[in-house]
Design an enzyme around this catalytic site. Structure first.
Site, PDB file in Angstrom:
ATOM      1  N   ASP A   1       0.892  -1.160   0.000  1.00 26.92           N
ATOM      2  CA  ASP A   1       0.000   0.000   0.000  1.00 26.92           C
ATOM      3  C   ASP A   1       0.926   1.205   0.000  1.00 26.92           C
ATOM      4  O   ASP A   1       1.297   1.726   1.040  1.00 26.92           O
ATOM      5  CB  ASP A   1      -0.910  -0.027   1.230  1.00 26.92           C
TER       6      ASP A   1
ATOM      7  N   CYS B   1      -4.097   5.293  -2.601  1.00 30.14           N
ATOM      8  CA  CYS B   1      -5.318   6.074  -2.377  1.00 30.14           C
ATOM      9  C   CYS B   1      -5.281   7.301  -3.289  1.00 30.14           C
ATOM     10  O   CYS B   1      -5.659   8.403  -2.887  1.00 30.14           O
ATOM     11  CB  CYS B   1      -5.471   6.468  -0.908  1.00 30.14           C
TER      12      CYS B   1
END
Length: 317
Positions: A192, A246
């Site tokens: 991530d 994100c």
């Protein structure tokens, strides 16, 4: 709620131009509209400490209104209270729940970690995904959770302990070096990655986008390539990597998947998770049709009232 016109005036001009240049007008409008909404508070039930029904009963007893998202019944969307309210509950204080954005829960679900496997979380703080992975593994197996920032590393350790997890080893290193130190050790790797955070922009919160710039995106793109190479080296042959951000731009998303396919020989796997806000990648940004067909398997989550913008791709070594 602010209008799309107001969003265009407040958000960075380069970012708005990018959105309309790279998405069709309907999708671009939808993205900006999602950034105009105040997001609901969401949490994940810590199934290592309590049963789901116990949490539902607590919420019902205390007249807390909530929704269970269709794709994940361990997640809860709160309707009539916010984060400040929920952190004062016994559920939170006792580590029975973990405050986490709904989109952040998707990468571990896509990773599908199994009991007794060896998993690497390359950029783990504050521990949302690490603790979720441990729950999915039923606290059986091994997780190596890395965080380069010392202060955030301490926070990671605190959250892991609070959640009652004992299969995680926390390290404080540069993730670009992990592949050399742990060559072909892991069954699954979650990257991530540090990103420009476009999916988290909220028009009413200037701090969410005040540091954004096109030069930041370029710098991060170079870092992300180094991290993917490190992840590849750390995986066993046949191992699985979930790459997530994100953010929304193709440079940190589709282009990174193209890099993994062309430069590292990885293949993209299908994602079966049925998330309402998901859409496919921008395959038109890639000239090679065979590569574009693989990249289409990745998913992008569009910003909304319930979810931040995210990009998730599942790759096999």
């Amino acid at each position: 709620m602010l209008s799309i016109v107001q969003a265009k005036m407040k958000l960075p001009m380069d970012f708005v131009q990018y959105i309309y240049n790279n998405f069709n007008e309907k999708m671009a409008d939808k993205i900006l509209s999602g950034m105009c909404q105040e997001r609901k508070t969401t949490f994940r039930i810590n199934t290592l400490k309590c049963e789901k029904r116990d949490v539902y009963e607590y919420l019902d007893k205390n007249n807390i209104e909530y929704i269970i998202p269709s794709f994940y019944d361990e997640a809860v969307i709160l309707k009539n209270i916010n984060e400040k309210d929920i952190i004062n509950t016994d559920l939170y204080k006792e580590g029975k729940i973990y405050l986490q954005s709904l989109s952040s829960m998707v990468p571990p679900l896509v990773l599908e970690p199994m009991e007794e496997e060896k998993v690497l979380d390359m950029t783990a703080a504050p521990g949302s995904k690490t603790t979720q992975i441990a729950c999915m593994m039923k606290n059986k197996g091994t997780i190596l959770a890395n965080e380069i920032d010392k202060i955030r590393c301490d926070r990671l350790k605190y959250n892991i302990e609070k959640q009652g997890i004992n299969i995680v080893e926390v390290i404080n290193e540069d993730a670009r070096n992990l592949g050399k130190k742990h060559t072909e050790e892991f069954d699954r790797v979650l990257l991530d990655t540090p990103c420009s955070g476009e999916g988290r922009f909220e028009v009413d919160d200037k701090h969410s986008y005040s540091n954004w710039s096109t030069s930041m995106v370029k710098d991060l793109e170079n870092l992300q390539k180094e991290l993917i190479k490190s992840a590849y080296q750390a995986m066993k042959p046949g191992g699985i990597l979930v790459y997530s951000t994100c953010t929304l731009n193709k440079y940190e998303n589709e282009n990174m998947v193209e890099f993994a396919i062309k430069e590292l020989g990885m293949s993209v796997m299908d994602i079966q998770l049925d998330v309402k806000e998901k859409t496919k990648g921008i395959s038109k940004s890639i000239s090679d049709k065979n590569v574009a067909k693989q990249v289409e398997k990745a998913i992008r989550i569009i910003p909304s009232e319930n979810m931040e913008g995210f990009f998730i791709c599942k790759l096999r070594k």
